[in-house]
Design an enzyme around this catalytic site. Sequence first.
Site, PDB file in Angstrom:
ATOM      1  N   ARG A   8      -3.992  -5.764 -10.784  1.00 52.13           N
ATOM      2  CA  ARG A   8      -4.495  -4.624 -10.001  1.00 52.13           C
ATOM      3  C   ARG A   8      -5.401  -3.702 -10.806  1.00 52.13           C
ATOM      4  O   ARG A   8      -5.364  -2.482 -10.607  1.00 52.13           O
ATOM      5  CB  ARG A   8      -3.345  -3.791  -9.419  1.00 52.13           C
ATOM      6  CG  ARG A   8      -2.619  -4.425  -8.265  1.00 52.13           C
ATOM      7  CD  ARG A   8      -3.411  -4.353  -6.969  1.00 52.13           C
ATOM      8  NE  ARG A   8      -2.856  -5.318  -6.021  1.00 52.13           N
ATOM      9  CZ  ARG A   8      -1.918  -5.034  -5.146  1.00 52.13           C
ATOM     10  NH1 ARG A   8      -1.463  -3.811  -5.032  1.00 52.13           N
ATOM     11  NH2 ARG A   8      -1.463  -5.980  -4.361  1.00 52.13           N
ATOM     12  N   ARG A  12      -6.873   0.944  -5.902  1.00 53.43           N
ATOM     13  CA  ARG A  12      -6.853   2.364  -5.549  1.00 53.43           C
ATOM     14  C   ARG A  12      -6.830   3.333  -6.713  1.00 53.43           C
ATOM     15  O   ARG A  12      -7.068   4.521  -6.528  1.00 53.43           O
ATOM     16  CB  ARG A  12      -5.681   2.650  -4.615  1.00 53.43           C
ATOM     17  CG  ARG A  12      -6.002   2.272  -3.182  1.00 53.43           C
ATOM     18  CD  ARG A  12      -4.810   2.480  -2.287  1.00 53.43           C
ATOM     19  NE  ARG A  12      -3.707   1.652  -2.742  1.00 53.43           N
ATOM     20  CZ  ARG A  12      -2.601   1.452  -2.059  1.00 53.43           C
ATOM     21  NH1 ARG A  12      -2.420   2.052  -0.913  1.00 53.43           N
ATOM     22  NH2 ARG A  12      -1.655   0.675  -2.522  1.00 53.43           N
ATOM     23  N   ARG A  21     -14.621   0.705  -0.487  1.00 48.19           N
ATOM     24  CA  ARG A  21     -13.833   0.271   0.662  1.00 48.19           C
ATOM     25  C   ARG A  21     -14.111   1.138   1.886  1.00 48.19           C
ATOM     26  O   ARG A  21     -14.186   0.633   3.014  1.00 48.19           O
ATOM     27  CB  ARG A  21     -12.337   0.343   0.323  1.00 48.19           C
ATOM     28  CG  ARG A  21     -11.761  -0.883  -0.386  1.00 48.19           C
ATOM     29  CD  ARG A  21     -11.519  -2.037   0.556  1.00 48.19           C
ATOM     30  NE  ARG A  21     -10.737  -1.644   1.716  1.00 48.19           N
ATOM     31  CZ  ARG A  21      -9.430  -1.465   1.736  1.00 48.19           C
ATOM     32  NH1 ARG A  21      -8.720  -1.689   0.664  1.00 48.19           N
ATOM     33  NH2 ARG A  21      -8.827  -1.100   2.846  1.00 48.19           N
ATOM     34  N   ASP A  57      -6.426 -11.279  -1.837  1.00 52.59           N
ATOM     35  CA  ASP A  57      -5.003 -11.008  -1.629  1.00 52.59           C
ATOM     36  C   ASP A  57      -4.276 -12.334  -1.400  1.00 52.59           C
ATOM     37  O   ASP A  57      -4.887 -13.311  -0.966  1.00 52.59           O
ATOM     38  CB  ASP A  57      -4.772 -10.082  -0.437  1.00 52.59           C
ATOM     39  CG  ASP A  57      -3.360  -9.505  -0.467  1.00 52.59           C
ATOM     40  OD1 ASP A  57      -3.139  -8.496  -1.156  1.00 52.59           O
ATOM     41  OD2 ASP A  57      -2.464 -10.105   0.166  1.00 52.59           O
ATOM     42  N   TYR A 132       6.969 -13.188   3.251  1.00 50.94           N
ATOM     43  CA  TYR A 132       6.139 -12.406   4.186  1.00 50.94           C
ATOM     44  C   TYR A 132       6.092 -13.068   5.563  1.00 50.94           C
ATOM     45  O   TYR A 132       6.158 -12.396   6.599  1.00 50.94           O
ATOM     46  CB  TYR A 132       4.722 -12.226   3.636  1.00 50.94           C
ATOM     47  CG  TYR A 132       4.653 -11.167   2.552  1.00 50.94           C
ATOM     48  CD1 TYR A 132       4.897  -9.832   2.846  1.00 50.94           C
ATOM     49  CD2 TYR A 132       4.362 -11.499   1.236  1.00 50.94           C
ATOM     50  CE1 TYR A 132       4.845  -8.847   1.862  1.00 50.94           C
ATOM     51  CE2 TYR A 132       4.310 -10.530   0.245  1.00 50.94           C
ATOM     52  CZ  TYR A 132       4.558  -9.205   0.569  1.00 50.94           C
ATOM     53  OH  TYR A 132       4.518  -8.238  -0.399  1.00 50.94           O
TER      54      TYR A 132
HETATM   55  O1  CP3 Z   1      -4.987  -7.667  -9.358  1.00 43.57           O
HETATM   56  C1  CP3 Z   1      -6.088  -7.462  -8.834  1.00 43.57           C
HETATM   57  O2  CP3 Z   1      -6.838  -6.502  -9.198  1.00 43.57           O
HETATM   58  C2  CP3 Z   1      -6.617  -8.414  -7.787  1.00 43.57           C
HETATM   59  C3  CP3 Z   1      -6.355  -8.021  -6.462  1.00 43.57           C
HETATM   60  C4  CP3 Z   1      -5.051  -8.323  -5.784  1.00 43.57           C
HETATM   61  C5  CP3 Z   1      -4.704  -7.672  -4.576  1.00 43.57           C
HETATM   62  N1  CP3 Z   1      -3.555  -8.233  -4.103  1.00 43.57           N
HETATM   63  C6  CP3 Z   1      -5.506  -6.609  -3.949  1.00 43.57           C
HETATM   64  C7  CP3 Z   1      -4.822  -5.670  -3.060  1.00 43.57           C
HETATM   65  C8  CP3 Z   1      -4.040  -9.246  -6.059  1.00 43.57           C
HETATM   66  C9  CP3 Z   1      -3.896 -10.180  -7.243  1.00 43.57           C
HETATM   67  C10 CP3 Z   1      -3.114  -9.184  -4.980  1.00 43.57           C
HETATM   68  C11 CP3 Z   1      -1.944 -10.067  -4.862  1.00 43.57           C
HETATM   69  C12 CP3 Z   1      -0.806  -9.620  -4.036  1.00 43.57           C
HETATM   70  N2  CP3 Z   1      -0.843  -9.137  -2.753  1.00 43.57           N
HETATM   71  C13 CP3 Z   1       0.536  -9.725  -4.398  1.00 43.57           C
HETATM   72  C14 CP3 Z   1       1.005 -10.287  -5.716  1.00 43.57           C
HETATM   73  C15 CP3 Z   1       0.804  -9.274  -6.773  1.00 43.57           C
HETATM   74  C16 CP3 Z   1       1.877  -8.243  -6.858  1.00 43.57           C
HETATM   75  O3  CP3 Z   1       1.527  -7.056  -6.788  1.00 43.57           O
HETATM   76  O4  CP3 Z   1       3.052  -8.614  -7.001  1.00 43.57           O
HETATM   77  C17 CP3 Z   1       1.329  -9.263  -3.346  1.00 43.57           C
HETATM   78  C18 CP3 Z   1       2.827  -9.181  -3.325  1.00 43.57           C
HETATM   79  C19 CP3 Z   1       0.442  -8.901  -2.300  1.00 43.57           C
HETATM   80  C20 CP3 Z   1       0.790  -8.357  -0.954  1.00 43.57           C
HETATM   81  C21 CP3 Z   1       0.216  -7.005  -0.821  1.00 43.57           C
HETATM   82  N3  CP3 Z   1      -1.091  -6.749  -0.492  1.00 43.57           N
HETATM   83  C22 CP3 Z   1       0.853  -5.754  -1.063  1.00 43.57           C
HETATM   84  C23 CP3 Z   1       2.292  -5.588  -1.454  1.00 43.57           C
HETATM   85  C24 CP3 Z   1      -0.119  -4.749  -0.892  1.00 43.57           C
HETATM   86  C25 CP3 Z   1       0.008  -3.256  -1.141  1.00 43.57           C
HETATM   87  C26 CP3 Z   1       0.294  -2.468   0.084  1.00 43.57           C
HETATM   88  C27 CP3 Z   1      -0.045  -0.996  -0.175  1.00 43.57           C
HETATM   89  O5  CP3 Z   1      -1.015  -0.519   0.411  1.00 43.57           O
HETATM   90  O6  CP3 Z   1       0.641  -0.369  -0.994  1.00 43.57           O
HETATM   91  C28 CP3 Z   1      -1.321  -5.394  -0.524  1.00 43.57           C
HETATM   92  C29 CP3 Z   1      -2.624  -4.736  -0.274  1.00 43.57           C
HETATM   93  C30 CP3 Z   1      -3.553  -4.813  -1.421  1.00 43.57           C
HETATM   94  N4  CP3 Z   1      -3.898  -5.960  -2.074  1.00 43.57           N
HETATM   95  C31 CP3 Z   1      -4.282  -3.732  -1.972  1.00 43.57           C
HETATM   96  C32 CP3 Z   1      -5.080  -4.251  -2.992  1.00 43.57           C
HETATM   97  C33 CP3 Z   1      -6.082  -3.540  -3.869  1.00 43.57           C
HETATM   98  C34 CP3 Z   1      -4.222  -2.276  -1.498  1.00 43.57           C
HETATM   99  C35 CP3 Z   1      -5.060  -2.187  -0.278  1.00 43.57           C
HETATM  100  C36 CP3 Z   1      -5.797  -0.881  -0.217  1.00 43.57           C
HETATM  101  O7  CP3 Z   1      -6.672  -0.659  -1.061  1.00 43.57           O
HETATM  102  O8  CP3 Z   1      -5.507  -0.107   0.696  1.00 43.57           O
END
Ligand code: CP3
Length: 327
Positions: A8, A12, A21, A57, A132
Amino acid sequence: MTPVWFMRQAGRSLPEYRQARGSIGMLEACARPELVTEITLQPLRRYDVDAAILFSDIVVPLRAVGVDVEIKPDVGPVVGQPLRSAADLARLRPLEPDDVPYITAAVRELVAWLGPTPLIGFAGAPFTLASYLIEGGPSKNHERTKAMMYGEPALWHQLLDALADIAIGFLSAQVAAGASAIQLFDSWVGVVGPDDYRELVGPHTSKIFAALEPTRVPRIHFGVGTGELLGLLGEAGADVVGVDWRIGLDEASRRIGAGKAVQGNLDPAVLLAPWDVIESRAREVLRRGAAAGGGHIFNLGHGVLPGTDPGVLSRLVDLVHSASARA
Ligand code: CP3
């Protein structure tokens, strides 16, 4: 010098991410190659990190094969019709590169921009994706997931096998387009005990690493709360095992076994403390990582928290590089 990147690192915590975004939905953003490229590169303009990770994602490939999944802000992935029966399984099919043209386009563009800096591609592992799909959203106890795993093992194995095929398709497309390493995220697998992992989860994850073996790209395997699973993760087939902050990297490495590198494992919440605390904790991670013996990639134990100051990450990267160069 110990290489460093952050899970990540895009997202954000960066004001330029929030600006890029705007009001565009998360999955919509993931389907626009020029936005994927821009957001992937943003952290590299700020930090001297040693790798980029594709902005996407774990649910993108599910959406690409037709699953009605959305990402709700501050919630995470939400599935319209959760997958609960053999009939629901028919909704999953293997993923072809043509299903994700925006991914392959972004990877090609990024690789050209990045030059020698590696681009890490990624996918979600079968257990975490299954959770999920079955729960229909984020879950604390993964109850329905485990109910299927224990109660309908035949259906469970079919589901995980289908999810392994989707992950293989998604990762292969990224590697064919130029990604130079891959990470498999099994974020929630720490809720499974070792005997169940061995029988009900591990074989499907191993199938993914075996399928990627001929590409020769380094394979990283990450999960949270996996202390008691590390020996099994070491056997699953990756080259590098990602470790969270609940265990020292030296002990983690002993559990993982010889010949594997470790990645991690500073608690992301440490970055909210004053710099002198961050510095001493980071040095301790480096010390234990060096003691691990099989190679160390510095990272956090999980993703960057949204409230993290980017200036602190910048300083941390420089500390990791300078402290490990002298060691
Ligand atoms: O690491 C990176 O910078 C690459 C981007 C990345 C995202 N998701 C972008 C994202 C990666 C590698 C993921 C993988 C992902 N997605 C995982 C495995 C990694 C981990 O954290 O364990 C999981 C479990 C997900 C499922 C998911 N997608 C979650 C739990 C969330 C967060 C929800 C929230 O808003 O708190 C997302 C959304 C997400 N994926 C965001 C980002 C940058 C946030 C979306 C936003 O900007 O509003």
